[in-house]
Design a protein around this motif. Structure first.
Motif, PDB file in Angstrom:
ATOM      1  N   LEU A 379       0.828  -1.204   0.000  1.00 25.20           N
ATOM      2  CA  LEU A 379       0.000   0.000   0.000  1.00 25.20           C
ATOM      3  C   LEU A 379       0.862   1.254   0.000  1.00 25.20           C
ATOM      4  CD1 LEU A 379      -2.588  -1.083   2.682  1.00 25.20           C
ATOM      5  CD2 LEU A 379      -2.892  -1.011   0.217  1.00 25.20           C
ATOM      6  N   PRO A 380       0.504   2.206  -0.829  1.00 24.20           N
ATOM      7  CA  PRO A 380       1.249   3.463  -0.827  1.00 24.20           C
ATOM      8  C   PRO A 380       1.147   4.128   0.551  1.00 24.20           C
ATOM      9  CG  PRO A 380      -0.304   3.376  -2.661  1.00 24.20           C
ATOM     10  CD  PRO A 380      -0.617   2.226  -1.768  1.00 24.20           C
ATOM     11  N   ARG A 381       2.258   4.667   1.012  1.00 21.90           N
ATOM     12  CA  ARG A 381       2.256   5.293   2.324  1.00 21.90           C
ATOM     13  C   ARG A 381       1.768   6.734   2.250  1.00 21.90           C
ATOM     14  NH1 ARG A 381       8.154   4.542   3.200  1.00 21.90           N
ATOM     15  NH2 ARG A 381       7.890   6.188   4.731  1.00 21.90           N
ATOM     16  N   ILE A 382       1.472   7.285   3.417  1.00 19.97           N
ATOM     17  CA  ILE A 382       0.902   8.624   3.468  1.00 19.97           C
ATOM     18  C   ILE A 382       1.957   9.687   3.247  1.00 19.97           C
ATOM     19  CG2 ILE A 382      -0.124  10.303   5.039  1.00 19.97           C
ATOM     20  CD1 ILE A 382      -1.851   8.083   6.095  1.00 19.97           C
ATOM     21  N   CYS A 383       3.067   9.575   3.961  1.00 23.36           N
ATOM     22  CA  CYS A 383       4.088  10.612   3.809  1.00 23.36           C
ATOM     23  C   CYS A 383       5.457  10.026   4.046  1.00 23.36           C
ATOM     24  CB  CYS A 383       3.838  11.765   4.763  1.00 23.36           C
ATOM     25  SG  CYS A 383       3.800  11.267   6.469  1.00 23.36           S
TER      26      CYS A 383
ATOM     27  N   PRO B  63       0.661   8.725  11.085  1.00 25.29           N
ATOM     28  CA  PRO B  63      -0.722   9.211  11.054  1.00 25.29           C
ATOM     29  C   PRO B  63      -1.744   8.084  11.087  1.00 25.29           C
ATOM     30  CG  PRO B  63       0.428   9.685   8.977  1.00 25.29           C
ATOM     31  CD  PRO B  63       1.448   9.153   9.928  1.00 25.29           C
ATOM     32  N   VAL B  64      -1.381   6.973  10.459  1.00 22.94           N
ATOM     33  CA  VAL B  64      -2.297   5.830  10.450  1.00 22.94           C
ATOM     34  C   VAL B  64      -2.525   5.336  11.884  1.00 22.94           C
ATOM     35  CG1 VAL B  64      -2.489   3.414   9.756  1.00 22.94           C
ATOM     36  CG2 VAL B  64      -1.708   5.113   8.129  1.00 22.94           C
ATOM     37  N   PHE B  89      -5.626   7.781   1.330  1.00 20.62           N
ATOM     38  CA  PHE B  89      -4.268   7.283   1.102  1.00 20.62           C
ATOM     39  C   PHE B  89      -4.303   5.778   1.339  1.00 20.62           C
ATOM     40  CE2 PHE B  89      -2.975  11.662   2.719  1.00 20.62           C
ATOM     41  CZ  PHE B  89      -2.681  12.144   1.456  1.00 20.62           C
ATOM     42  N   GLY B  90      -3.391   5.057   0.656  1.00 17.68           N
ATOM     43  CA  GLY B  90      -3.445   3.604   0.647  1.00 17.68           C
ATOM     44  C   GLY B  90      -3.421   2.936   2.007  1.00 17.68           C
ATOM     45  N   ASP B  91      -2.501   3.390   2.878  1.00 18.02           N
ATOM     46  CA  ASP B  91      -2.322   2.570   4.073  1.00 18.02           C
ATOM     47  C   ASP B  91      -3.378   2.794   5.142  1.00 18.02           C
ATOM     48  OD1 ASP B  91      -1.141   4.975   4.522  1.00 18.02           O
ATOM     49  OD2 ASP B  91       0.791   4.193   5.199  1.00 18.02           O
ATOM     50  N   MET B  92      -4.358   3.672   4.898  1.00 17.44           N
ATOM     51  CA  MET B  92      -5.489   3.758   5.841  1.00 17.44           C
ATOM     52  C   MET B  92      -6.469   2.611   5.632  1.00 17.44           C
ATOM     53  SD  MET B  92      -5.098   6.165   7.944  1.00 17.44           S
ATOM     54  CE  MET B  92      -6.689   6.068   8.766  1.00 17.44           C
ATOM     55  N   ARG B  94      -6.300  -0.624   5.516  1.00 18.31           N
ATOM     56  CA  ARG B  94      -6.259  -1.869   6.269  1.00 18.31           C
ATOM     57  C   ARG B  94      -6.419  -1.649   7.773  1.00 18.31           C
ATOM     58  NH1 ARG B  94      -2.008  -4.842   3.534  1.00 18.31           N
ATOM     59  NH2 ARG B  94      -0.545  -3.777   4.872  1.00 18.31           N
ATOM     60  N   ILE B 114      -8.027   4.385  -3.652  1.00 18.47           N
ATOM     61  CA  ILE B 114      -6.746   4.908  -3.193  1.00 18.47           C
ATOM     62  C   ILE B 114      -6.372   6.084  -4.085  1.00 18.47           C
ATOM     63  CG2 ILE B 114      -4.266   4.430  -3.006  1.00 18.47           C
ATOM     64  CD1 ILE B 114      -4.955   1.549  -2.351  1.00 18.47           C
ATOM     65  N   TYR B 116      -3.478   9.566  -4.413  1.00 18.37           N
ATOM     66  CA  TYR B 116      -2.187  10.023  -3.916  1.00 18.37           C
ATOM     67  C   TYR B 116      -2.253  11.458  -3.433  1.00 18.37           C
ATOM     68  CZ  TYR B 116      -0.202   5.736  -5.587  1.00 18.37           C
ATOM     69  OH  TYR B 116       0.089   4.412  -5.756  1.00 18.37           O
ATOM     70  N   VAL B 138      -6.081  12.500   6.786  1.00 15.90           N
ATOM     71  CA  VAL B 138      -5.313  12.182   7.981  1.00 15.90           C
ATOM     72  C   VAL B 138      -3.892  12.683   7.785  1.00 15.90           C
ATOM     73  CG1 VAL B 138      -6.659  10.123   8.455  1.00 15.90           C
ATOM     74  CG2 VAL B 138      -4.541   9.936   7.165  1.00 15.90           C
ATOM     75  N   THR B 142       2.575  17.729   7.502  1.00 14.15           N
ATOM     76  CA  THR B 142       3.064  17.485   6.143  1.00 14.15           C
ATOM     77  C   THR B 142       1.944  17.435   5.115  1.00 14.15           C
ATOM     78  OG1 THR B 142       4.494  15.947   7.320  1.00 14.15           O
ATOM     79  CG2 THR B 142       4.752  16.080   4.934  1.00 14.15           C
TER      80      THR B 142
END
Lengths: 383, 374
Positions: A379-383, B63-64, B89-92, B94, B114, B116, B138, B142
């Protein structure tokens, strides 16, 4: 668990989710741990047999004295046409390569088309023409097929399934006259070994030995990044093309040179990391990698940095890993580099005894880390 | 690769590690704030290069991990509505809520995508006027400028079917909350470089002064982190507590003023819930009155189901650096990336997932092997 002291300062809370395992999620098809769980818990128990237990890219079957490899693969790529290829040549290369990974010369393919209502005839023609070209180049014949059309919205334009049959040629079978004869697959009982090969040898995870060298046939991540760049609308100065290709010429060259190939595996879904984890698990060995020796194109690396992906987990469609005895590694590399599809072959690591079932990577700065199997999609990360 | 490989150079890494070893005379505990830094540390095996006197603890900067469970539940409930296109965003996707994640919502038929950038979500809103497009905003400072920009742009273009579900948190209040805890182990901070590219680092001076703690603004490559650690150790050994900038190639003292202005125009400071830490006053953003019509939390009524929490997960202690992930009884046993009990096991930036993926579970397994079987 929260100790009382800290709870005084900051109120602690934490979730206990009920795990939703009653439905298929995308990660079940991601090639990582969930895919494996699906195979272990649903498919293997249902269909259990010795041939399936080989757990290789294809099944090796002994029929009337000849040894055949049989495999199948479905292709659901989106977009259908991507830089460097399309779903058609991908469907040929994918199945041809699975046969090659069994050490088998690819001979015949079947093709099943599931077409979505409304698909443009032009797209279908493009795809079929590429399949035709790819099959011609690989020297395989597409000998049977099937077509179904589903309602609009029920398919992503087009899905293709291909199955393939290849033959393991005794002429180039390294089991003949080489010391491989003495190798016994370690984790298979007699009945299963019989299904593999009368000589008790086979190209597969069970033949991997501590001391083997791990070779990779080229740089990593091109296919996955080519697909992602189209999906995400990323543009580069020099576009990344998929590495989709038939790798049988490279395998054939290895076998003909008399290299004692212990295991071959293409680095498709889940990339090098997932593949090596499968082999480390099935072969009950440890694989150590050196990050500095693993080639990744600068643009591919750049995209991965931006999107927060690890190229070790990104899919390839024309790359494979080969396990060969350390003493033959240099010669095997020379052979691989002489074939265009594997001209970028490199030595990336070796097989050790323990910790069993583990892949360890020595990072560029000299630290070590375990390279685990992915739990789901990357999964693409947020930052 | 330019701007990357020179910050992963093994020789330079060895020299920095050597310099740290020469400098250190006693034990120090240093916290890296940002999950991105945690990720680099575990991915590059950086701790192996550090002398045993230096302990890195992993901060709450993921942030997740700190998005409250109530909000995840709300996100899932919104995503399950047939009129909604839910962007994140992707990693939220799961992260487990009380009963479901956004992935589960997607598997159940929800339109979850998802993206970007929040501006991509705004594009989707313009292209799908019949749908309510909700972006899960979230993150720390940044991601705030882009989120602010999306709302400002939506307002400017008169897009009404767009809204943000906001869980925006700020670094300095979290640092203060940690430092004012009587159990605080942290003696120095690697401040989050990306946060500081936006905000600058002036707001850290009072913290360094008040708590007598050195703070070094640090980047995300292995050499950045080694250099940041060296600068902190140097301060600690010479009893200094200053704010220094290791990441000067990206961070200016005053930060990015235009970005800050956009944030200030759209957002105001508000108290925020932090998953694992609880409510911290003045620790996040909410939309200003003028833009509140873009708040998805107000636009979609609450589901009413209370969030379920469990005592099994110690993520609160992890996020404060009081425990390491492998010291949790559930780590790698009841709690894995496939079945996460808490958010730090989900995101690749989460300390637990980083430990799990990059092999700290070995330590755990070794420890477990010595324990009697339950």
């Amino acid at each position: 668990m929260a100790d009382g002291k800290s709870a005084k300062i900051l109120e602690l809370n934490c979730p206990l989710p009920k795990v939703a395992d009653d439905r298929i999620v995308l990660a079940h098809g991601g090639g990582g741990r969930l895919t494996h769980q699906l195979i272990e818990k649903i498919f293997i128990p249902a269909f259990s047999n010795a041939e399936l237990e080989q757990r290789h890219d294809g099944a090796v079957l002994s029929i009337n004295g000849s040894r055949l490899a049989f495999t199948t693969d479905s292709f659901v790529v989106r977009p259908l046409i991507f830089p460097g290829g399309n779903i058609g040549d991908l469907a040929v290369h994918g199945t041809v390569n699975d046969l090659a990974m069994c050490g088998a010369r690819p001979l015949f393919l079947s093709a099943g088309f599931i077409l979505e209502e409304g698909l443009s005839m032009e797209t279908l023609r493009t795809v079929v023409n590429s399949m035709c070209d790819a099959a011609g180049e690989a020297g395989v014949k597409l000998v049977t097929g099937d077509t179904k059309v589903v309602d609009k919205g029920k398919g992503d334009g087009m899905f293709i399934n291909t199955s393939g049959i290849g033959v393991i040629e005794s002429r180039i079978d390294p089991a003949n006259g080489l010391e491989r004869r003495q190798l016994q697959p370690r984790r298979l009982d007699a009945e299963q070994a019989g299904a593999l090969d009368p000589a008790g040898t086979a190209i597969g995870p069970a033949s991997v030995r501590p001391g083997d060298a791990v070779l990779v046939s080229g740089d990593l991540g091109r296919h996955g990044v080519a697909i992602l760049s189209v999906r995400e609308g990323l543009e580069f100065e020099s576009p990344i093309l998929s590495d989709s290709a038939n790798v049988w010429p490279a395998v054939e060259a290895l076998l003909q040179a008399g290299i004692e190939v212990h295991c071959l595996r293409d680095l498709t879904r889940g990339g090098l990391a997932t593949t090596l984890n499968e082999i480390a698990g099935d072969g009950d060995v440890c694989i150590t990698l050196d990050e500095q020796l693993i080639a990744v194109d600068d643009t591919v690396q750049g995209v991965c940095e931006i999107l927060g992906l690890d190229p070790l987990y990104v899919a390839n469609e024309g790359r494979f890993a080969a396990f060969v005895p350390e003493v033959q590694a240099e010669r095997a590399l020379k052979v691989l580099r002489s074939v265009p599809v594997s001209s970028g072959a490199a030595y990336v690591g070796k097989v050790e005894e323990r910790p069993k079932g583990t892949v360890v990577l020595r990072s560029r700065i000299g630290g070590n880390r375990v390279v685990d199997m992915l739990s789901g999609e990357q999964l693409p990360r947020i930052c | 690769m330019k701007f990357v490989s020179e910050y992963r150079d093994p020789k330079a890494a060895g020299q920095l590690a050597q310099a740290i070893r020469r400098k250190v005379t006693r034990s120090w505990t240093i916290m890296e704030i940002c999950g991105g830094q945690t990720h680099t540390i575990v991915k590059s095996g950086l701790e192996e290069l550090l002398p045993k006197e230096v302990t890195l603890v992993h901060g709450p900067g993921c942030p997740v991990c700190v998005t409250p469970i109530e909000l995840i539940d709300k996100a899932v409930a919104i995503a399950e509505r047939p009129d909604v296109m839910f962007c994140s965003f992707g990693d939220m996707l799961r992260v487990p809520g009380s009963s479901r994640s956004l992935f589960d919502a997607k598997a159940g038929g929800g339109d979850v995508r998802i993206v970007y950038s929040p501006l991509d979500a705004l594009k989707l809103a313009k292209a799908n006027p019949a749908k309510q497009v909700v972006f899960f905003a979230v993150g720390f400072e940044t991601t705030a400028p882009a989120n602010a920009m999306s709302v400002w742009q939506a307002d400017h273009d008169g897009v009404r079917n767009f809204s943000l579900l906001i869980s925006h948190v700020l670094v300095p209040p979290a640092m203060e909350a940690l430092l004012s805890s009587e159990n605080c182990l942290v003696q120095g901070f690697l401040a989050a470089g990306h946060v500081c590219t936006i905000m600058g680092y002036e707001e850290y001076f009072p913290i360094a002064e008040r708590y007598k703690v050195p703070i070094v603004v640090t980047g995300f490559e292995p050499l950045d982190i080694l250099e940041g650690v060296l600068m902190i150790v140097d301060q600690l050994e010479s009893r200094r507590h200053e704010v220094e900038n290791q990441y000067s190639r990206a961070v200016r003292r005053e930060g990015n003023r235009p970005a800050q202005q956009r944030i200030a125009e759209v957002f105001e400071i508000a108290p925020r819930q932090w998953r694992g830490l609880g409510e911290i006053p003045a620790s996040g953003f909410r939309l200003r009155e003028r833009f509140r019509k873009y708040d998805a939390d107000l636009r979609f009524p609450a589901s009413g189901e209370p969030a379920e929490e469990s005592p099994d997960c110690i993520s609160g202690l992890i996020l404060q650096g009081l425990k390491k992930p492998h010291e949790c009884a559930a780590f790698g046993v009841k709690c894995t990336p496939e079945n996460p009990l808490g958010a730090p096991m989900v995101s690749s930036e989460g300390a637990c997932a980083a430990y799990y993926h990059y092999g700290r579970r070995q330590e755990r397994e070794n420890t477990r092997a010595e324990l009697p079987v339950a």
